[in-house]
Design an enzyme around this catalytic site. Structure first.
Site, mmCIF file in Angstrom:
data_model
loop_
_atom_site.group_PDB
_atom_site.id
_atom_site.type_symbol
_atom_site.label_atom_id
_atom_site.label_comp_id
_atom_site.label_asym_id
_atom_site.label_seq_id
_atom_site.Cartn_x
_atom_site.Cartn_y
_atom_site.Cartn_z
ATOM 1 N N GLU A 1 4.999 -13.138 7.525
ATOM 2 C CA GLU A 1 5.409 -12.288 8.665
ATOM 3 C C GLU A 1 5.700 -10.862 8.231
ATOM 4 O O GLU A 1 6.690 -10.263 8.650
ATOM 5 C CB GLU A 1 6.594 -12.929 9.399
ATOM 6 C CG GLU A 1 6.212 -14.270 10.011
ATOM 7 C CD GLU A 1 7.336 -14.952 10.781
ATOM 8 O OE1 GLU A 1 8.206 -14.244 11.311
ATOM 9 O OE2 GLU A 1 7.328 -16.193 10.843
ATOM 10 N N ASP B 1 6.101 -0.714 -1.383
ATOM 11 C CA ASP B 1 5.223 -0.778 -0.212
ATOM 12 C C ASP B 1 4.023 -1.683 -0.527
ATOM 13 O O ASP B 1 3.355 -1.490 -1.550
ATOM 14 C CB ASP B 1 4.748 0.640 0.133
ATOM 15 C CG ASP B 1 4.034 0.702 1.470
ATOM 16 O OD1 ASP B 1 3.378 -0.295 1.859
ATOM 17 O OD2 ASP B 1 4.130 1.746 2.125
ATOM 18 N N ALA B 2 3.755 -2.607 0.375
ATOM 19 C CA ALA B 2 2.643 -3.546 0.199
ATOM 20 C C ALA B 2 1.300 -2.842 0.055
ATOM 21 O O ALA B 2 0.358 -3.405 -0.508
ATOM 22 C CB ALA B 2 2.595 -4.497 1.402
ATOM 23 N N GLN C 1 17.910 -4.727 2.131
ATOM 24 C CA GLN C 1 17.439 -6.103 1.903
ATOM 25 C C GLN C 1 17.292 -6.399 0.414
ATOM 26 O O GLN C 1 17.670 -7.481 -0.048
ATOM 27 C CB GLN C 1 16.083 -6.327 2.591
ATOM 28 C CG GLN C 1 16.176 -6.428 4.097
ATOM 29 C CD GLN C 1 14.845 -6.759 4.736
ATOM 30 O OE1 GLN C 1 13.781 -6.413 4.214
ATOM 31 N NE2 GLN C 1 14.885 -7.423 5.884
ATOM 32 N N HIS D 1 3.889 -5.731 10.524
ATOM 33 C CA HIS D 1 4.471 -4.391 10.463
ATOM 34 C C HIS D 1 3.521 -3.350 9.863
ATOM 35 O O HIS D 1 3.847 -2.175 9.830
ATOM 36 C CB HIS D 1 5.716 -4.393 9.568
ATOM 37 C CG HIS D 1 6.840 -5.199 10.110
ATOM 38 N ND1 HIS D 1 7.533 -4.833 11.239
ATOM 39 C CD2 HIS D 1 7.420 -6.341 9.678
ATOM 40 C CE1 HIS D 1 8.484 -5.717 11.472
ATOM 41 N NE2 HIS D 1 8.438 -6.648 10.545
HETATM 42 N N1 SAH Z 1 9.125 -12.671 4.559
HETATM 43 C C1 SAH Z 1 10.520 -12.518 4.828
HETATM 44 C C2 SAH Z 1 10.840 -11.291 5.687
HETATM 45 C C3 SAH Z 1 10.073 -11.142 6.971
HETATM 46 S S1 SAH Z 1 10.618 -9.700 7.878
HETATM 47 C C4 SAH Z 1 11.059 -13.767 5.478
HETATM 48 O O1 SAH Z 1 10.255 -14.508 6.011
HETATM 49 O O2 SAH Z 1 12.267 -13.995 5.443
HETATM 50 C C5 SAH Z 1 9.416 -8.502 7.398
HETATM 51 C C6 SAH Z 1 9.611 -7.969 6.006
HETATM 52 O O3 SAH Z 1 8.462 -7.214 5.675
HETATM 53 C C7 SAH Z 1 10.805 -7.019 5.802
HETATM 54 O O4 SAH Z 1 11.438 -7.343 4.600
HETATM 55 C C8 SAH Z 1 10.145 -5.638 5.662
HETATM 56 O O5 SAH Z 1 10.849 -4.722 4.834
HETATM 57 C C9 SAH Z 1 8.851 -6.034 5.002
HETATM 58 N N2 SAH Z 1 7.778 -5.040 5.147
HETATM 59 C C10 SAH Z 1 7.232 -4.549 6.271
HETATM 60 N N3 SAH Z 1 6.244 -3.675 5.974
HETATM 61 C C11 SAH Z 1 6.165 -3.628 4.607
HETATM 62 C C12 SAH Z 1 5.371 -2.916 3.681
HETATM 63 N N4 SAH Z 1 4.433 -2.042 4.083
HETATM 64 N N5 SAH Z 1 5.587 -3.107 2.364
HETATM 65 C C13 SAH Z 1 6.532 -3.976 1.923
HETATM 66 N N6 SAH Z 1 7.323 -4.683 2.759
HETATM 67 C C14 SAH Z 1 7.147 -4.505 4.080
#
Ligand code: SAH
Length: 275
Positions: free
Chosen positions: A140, A122-123, A99, A144
């Site tokens: 969104e 990582d968030a 991505q 996750h």
């Molecule tokens: N916000 C974007 C993508 C949503 S999909 C949009 O609306 O188009 C979820 C995204 O969260 C993906 O890019 C995934 O890699 C990211 N993600 C999930 N957990 C994460 C984490 N712990 N740290 C950083 N990114 C994360």
């Protein structure tokens, strides 16, 4: 699915690396729900997704000279839109290397490379100094993240005092039964908190919550739009993934969608790091 943070981060990154092409086809540049005015509004999904970006961009209250962080940026559709409508510089982070690369290519193609950057991060452990950003968007992504408190603490740390956090998230509206719980937890997802529980988590991280908006009725059309897109893209992409893999993945997306439709709501939350 493991709740161990490192294993989860790995699983999320791999999921988006592998599914990139499929998700691109189903969702386009915006890997998220659409936003409709009411049940009579039949705006197509891609425009409705941009409308959600605009709802969030205006809540960020950012402008030229500001630096916004897009936490969990996907392929950067919202990142680019926020940069365009606010005039701010925007940095997006995702766990998926695929991505991040694609997001960078798209930003360059659209002439935004000087203001829009991407990094694999990582968030819950952001590679930025304290107070680095003027505003942050989390669209969104927390769905996750098992340790939402850790992600919110990081968002708080990297925001300057007075900086805004804008959150768009799935919320638990009705309890899941065992089958629904099983479907949901087989993917790299965590069962979402209720809207009120989200607000409490945000406050516990030190933020002041300025707005808690139940957007559930506005996003509801996303379910039928996603079902139609999966049906359409399944045919087209069977050459890329093979029909068996595609059947499984398509079914998994549809199952998740069905759980979301019956149990989940949608929250727009605006908060501020006290200044
Ligand atoms: N916000 C974007 C993508 C949503 S999909 C949009 O609306 O188009 C979820 C995204 O969260 C993906 O890019 C995934 O890699 C990211 N993600 C999930 N957990 C994460 C984490 N712990 N740290 C950083 N990114 C994360």
């Amino acid at each position: 699915m493991s709740e161990d943070p490192a294993a989860r981060a790995q699983a999320v990154g791999t999921f988006y690396d592998l599914m990139g092409t499929f998700l691109d086809a189903v969702y386009g540049d915006n890997l998220h729900y659409g936003y409709w005015a009411d049940e009579h509004d039949d705006t197509p999904m891609p425009q409705a997704q941009e409308r959600l970006n605009d709802e969030l961009a205006s809540r960020l209250a950012a402008g030229t000279g500001d630096h916004v962080l897009d936490i969990g940026c996907g392929t950067g559709g919202p990142t680019r839109r926020v940069a365009r409508v606010t005039g701010a510089a925007v940095t997006g982070v995702s766990l998926s290397g695929w991505q991040v690369e694609r997001a960078g290519e798209l930003a360059a193609k659209e002439g935004l490379a000087d203001r829009v950057r991407f990094a694999r991060a990582d968030a819950t452990a952001l590679p930025y100094p304290d107070g680095h950003f003027d505003a942050a968007l989390a669209l969104e992504v927390l769905v996750h993240v098992p340790d939402k408190a850790a992600a919110l603490a990081e968002a708080y740390r990297v925001l300057r005092p007075g900086g805004r956090l804008v959150l768009a998230e799935l919320t638990l509206a009705r309890p899941m039964d065992d089958d629904q719980e099983r479907i949901w937890s087989a993917m790299p997802m965590s069962t979402p908190p209720t809207a009120q529980a989200y607000a409490e988590l945000v406050r516990a991280a030190g933020f002041e919550v300025d707005e808690l908006f139940d957007a559930s009725p506005h996003v509801r059309r996303s379910h039928q739009a996603t079902r139609a897109a999966v049906a359409r893209e399944r045919e087209r992409l069977s050459g890329t993934y093979g029909p068996r893999v595609l059947r499984q993945v398509g079914n998994a997306v549809l199952d998740l969608q069905a759980v979301a439709e019956s149990c989940l709501g949608y929250l727009l939350l605006t908060a501020r790091r006290p200044g």
